[in-house]
Design a protein around this motif. Structure first.
Motif, mmCIF file in Angstrom:
data_model
loop_
_atom_site.group_PDB
_atom_site.id
_atom_site.type_symbol
_atom_site.label_atom_id
_atom_site.label_comp_id
_atom_site.label_asym_id
_atom_site.label_seq_id
_atom_site.Cartn_x
_atom_site.Cartn_y
_atom_site.Cartn_z
ATOM 1 N N CYS A 90 52.516 43.544 38.453
ATOM 2 C CA CYS A 90 51.665 42.587 37.940
ATOM 3 C C CYS A 90 50.894 42.968 36.888
ATOM 4 C CB CYS A 90 50.761 42.403 39.182
ATOM 5 S SG CYS A 90 51.362 42.317 40.849
ATOM 6 N N ARG A 91 50.524 44.275 36.465
ATOM 7 C CA ARG A 91 49.963 44.679 35.309
ATOM 8 C C ARG A 91 50.649 44.615 34.017
ATOM 9 N NH1 ARG A 91 47.553 49.578 38.652
ATOM 10 N NH2 ARG A 91 49.805 49.475 39.581
ATOM 11 N N TYR A 92 52.036 44.534 34.243
ATOM 12 C CA TYR A 92 52.811 44.416 32.997
ATOM 13 C C TYR A 92 52.534 43.287 32.167
ATOM 14 C CZ TYR A 92 56.561 44.324 29.888
ATOM 15 O OH TYR A 92 57.417 44.432 28.535
ATOM 16 N N CYS A 93 52.097 42.363 32.793
ATOM 17 C CA CYS A 93 51.367 40.931 32.136
ATOM 18 C C CYS A 93 49.900 40.821 32.082
ATOM 19 C CB CYS A 93 52.106 39.791 32.628
ATOM 20 S SG CYS A 93 53.977 39.792 32.236
ATOM 21 N N HIS A 94 49.588 40.988 33.376
ATOM 22 C CA HIS A 94 48.129 40.739 33.489
ATOM 23 C C HIS A 94 47.448 41.972 33.253
ATOM 24 C CE1 HIS A 94 49.146 36.878 35.152
ATOM 25 N NE2 HIS A 94 50.009 37.362 35.891
ATOM 26 N N THR A 95 47.214 42.432 32.058
ATOM 27 C CA THR A 95 46.830 43.725 31.754
ATOM 28 C C THR A 95 45.317 43.911 31.717
ATOM 29 O OG1 THR A 95 46.641 42.827 29.319
ATOM 30 C CG2 THR A 95 48.753 43.981 29.935
ATOM 31 N N THR A 96 44.665 43.109 31.769
ATOM 32 C CA THR A 96 43.084 43.482 31.823
ATOM 33 C C THR A 96 42.512 43.302 33.162
ATOM 34 O OG1 THR A 96 42.675 41.110 31.428
ATOM 35 C CG2 THR A 96 42.670 42.508 29.499
ATOM 36 N N VAL A 97 43.625 43.147 34.177
ATOM 37 C CA VAL A 97 43.037 42.945 35.633
ATOM 38 C C VAL A 97 41.908 44.171 36.131
ATOM 39 C CG1 VAL A 97 44.955 44.109 36.775
ATOM 40 C CG2 VAL A 97 43.548 42.036 37.803
ATOM 41 N N GLU A 98 42.340 45.350 35.525
ATOM 42 C CA GLU A 98 41.536 46.374 35.928
ATOM 43 C C GLU A 98 40.194 46.671 35.375
ATOM 44 O OE1 GLU A 98 44.887 48.726 35.349
ATOM 45 O OE2 GLU A 98 44.949 49.473 37.473
ATOM 46 N N GLN A 99 39.975 45.883 34.102
ATOM 47 C CA GLN A 99 39.005 46.139 33.291
ATOM 48 C C GLN A 99 38.103 45.079 32.930
ATOM 49 O OE1 GLN A 99 42.125 47.070 31.122
ATOM 50 N NE2 GLN A 99 42.326 48.688 32.384
ATOM 51 N N THR A 100 38.562 43.960 33.113
ATOM 52 C CA THR A 100 37.630 42.691 32.793
ATOM 53 C C THR A 100 37.570 41.704 33.975
ATOM 54 O OG1 THR A 100 39.288 41.364 31.812
ATOM 55 C CG2 THR A 100 38.166 42.840 30.518
ATOM 56 N N ALA A 101 36.716 40.624 33.890
ATOM 57 C CA ALA A 101 36.560 39.802 35.123
ATOM 58 C C ALA A 101 37.902 39.039 35.019
ATOM 59 C CB ALA A 101 35.515 38.695 34.396
ATOM 60 N N SER A 102 38.618 38.501 33.856
ATOM 61 C CA SER A 102 39.772 37.844 33.866
ATOM 62 C C SER A 102 41.204 38.798 34.065
ATOM 63 C CB SER A 102 39.958 37.102 32.603
ATOM 64 O OG SER A 102 41.021 36.794 32.154
ATOM 65 N N ALA A 103 42.040 38.376 34.858
ATOM 66 C CA ALA A 103 43.217 39.213 34.896
ATOM 67 C C ALA A 103 44.001 39.269 33.795
ATOM 68 C CB ALA A 103 44.079 38.691 36.153
#
Lengths: 241, 219
Positions: free
Chosen positions: B66-79
């Motif tokens: 998932c995080r290949y595209c949704h890179t900011t899911v672990e750092q910010t409000a928006s995935a």
């Protein structure tokens, strides 16, 4: 007559109750609070392009001091100034059990390599790199199998000898068919991924003698299992230049 | 003086009290439950998109994290919705000439983002943050369902407050290890009761009082 009159009174009362209910409930249908007059992520107008050359706060220190490398320059001729303890460049050389000192310079890392850093590197590698480069780094990732130009194996001599700064350059600026991953990997994570690539390279060439008894046993067991299943053990050492 | 009401009026009057209560209750129940149906929540209804992007193909068939595209899911409000550049990492070579990706290529050439149809849209008064959930052991599939089986995207949850609260009141049954966060086929192991408690401790998850406090989600 009287009967119908009493019915219509009940009906009227019901109608009134229903209308009141609808007004009360329907009054909540305004969407002002749902859609505040402020920008939310993905809303139109909330996206702006970064001015060129923008560096995220805190990431400057992680950017390499080395100038942008000309990839042609880093081909085999550019041997690292000092042999790296983390990744033995010469095949057959005894690899260190654990990477002791952190090498510096063109073939170094901006921080000391610890297990934590390698774990993070593995994690990010498996997210961003594995689709093409494969879990072993041999270039047999799913996307490569689907037809993207096959990336070279990390276990090729050219890449084993390439300094860490070369990898950083490729991740940051792209190379050949690979586009850059500057948006997807922070500078810090790029270095951690490189550290993990060194682990992968070592994993395919490590001498049996450096393994602990426990690891040796696990390896033997895994090999036995693999041969029982009859599947050809993936060596991950394909040569293609 | 003739009788104004027939005898049956007594029964009718009594009946109308009961009937009135039943009808009023029914209307209330209908309204409450109607708002939980997919007709209102849009759950399980696939949304049309400008490009027929298939999570089933990219996640299920290709195994991309998932995080290949949704890179900011672990750092910010928006995935983080991937930029067109992320598409082009592969699609500059794969399916590079197919007509249905023309919108992607056009976006790449012009620099104008693709206008996707949003599927999961919380009201602006709910301050949802992806990073806190992901970092505290709430996996992707817990809220988004089996995305790896969805050709077009739909929501599997109502996204209503009662749904939020169902976990905020008792998060332990859905907590998982960090290594399983993006695992699509995760199911609670048999000993989840024990594990969930341990994970809640490990992640330092706040008390139910804090998790269900108004200002936790509405500020």
């Amino acid at each position: 007559m009287s009967k119908s009159k009493s019915m219509s009174r009940v009906g009227k009362a019901l109608l009134a109750a229903l209308t009141t209910g609808l007004v009360v409930i329907g009054g909540g249908c305004r969407q002002d609070m749902h859609d505040n007059p402020r920008y939310e992520a993905y809303e139109e107008g909330s996206h702006r392009e970064l001015p060129e050359g923008t560096v995220a706060r805190g990431s400057l220190a992680m950017n390499p001091a080395a100038p942008k490398l000309d990839s042609a320059k880093v081909q085999p001729a550019a041997t690292p100034a000092a042999p790296t303890p983390a990744a033995p460049a010469v095949p057959g050389a005894t690899p260190a059990v654990a990477p002791p000192a952190t090498p510096t310079g063109e073939d170094g890392f901006p921080f000391k390599i610890t297990k934590q850093i390698l774990d993070r590197g593995q994690n990010r590698f498996n997210i961003s790199c594995l689709p093409c480069h494969g879990a072993l780094g041999d270039g047999n990732g799913m996307i490569a199998l689907r037809g993207i130009r096959k990336p070279p194996s990390y276990h090729d001599e050219r890449l084993r000898k390439a300094p860490t700064s070369y990898y950083y350059d490729v991740i940051t600026n792209g190379f050949g068919a690979m586009s850059n991953y500057a948006d997807q990997l922070t500078p810090e994570d790029r270095w951690k991924v490189i550290a993990y690539i060194r682990v992968l390279q070592m994993s395919q060439r490590a001498e049996g003698a450096v393994l602990t008894d426990e690891d040796r046993k696990r390896l033997d067991e895994a090999e036995k299992k693999a041969s029982e299943h009859g599947g050809g053990h993936q060596e991950g050492m394909s040569n293609h230049e | 003086m003739p009788q104004l009401f027939p005898r049956s009026a007594n029964t009718l009057a009594r009946l109308s009290i009961v009937l009135g209560a039943v009808i009023a209750g029914g209307v209330l129940l209908f309204i409450l439950n109607f708002n939980r149906t997919p007709y209102v929540t849009q759950a399980f209804i696939a949304r049309e998109q400008p490009v027929q992007f298939s999570h089933k193909h990219h996640v299920g068939d290709d195994g991309i994290d998932c995080r290949y595209c949704h890179t900011t899911v672990e750092q910010t409000a928006s995935a983080g919705l991937p930029a067109t550049k992320t598409c082009m990492n592969c699609h500059s070579q794969l399916f590079a000439n197919v007509p249905y990706l023309e919108i992607v290529r056009e976006s790449w050439r012009s620099g104008k983002p693709i206008k996707w149809t949003r599927v999961h849209d919380l009201p602006d008064f709910a301050y949802f943050n992806h990073s806190i959930h992901v970092n505290k052991g709430v996996g992707c599939s817990t809220c988004h369902g089996r995305v790896d089986l969805m050709p077009l995207m739909w929501n599997t949850q109502s996204l209503q407050m009662e749904w939020c609260l169902s976990c905020h009141r008792n998060p332990e049954p859905i907590l998982r290890e960090q290594s399983d966060i993006t695992k699509m086929d995760w199911e609670a192991p048999a000993d989840q009761a024990v594990r969930g408690r341990e994970l809640a401790k490990k992640y330092n998850i706040q008390s139910t009082q804090v998790l269900t406090s108004c200002s936790t989600c509405h500020r």
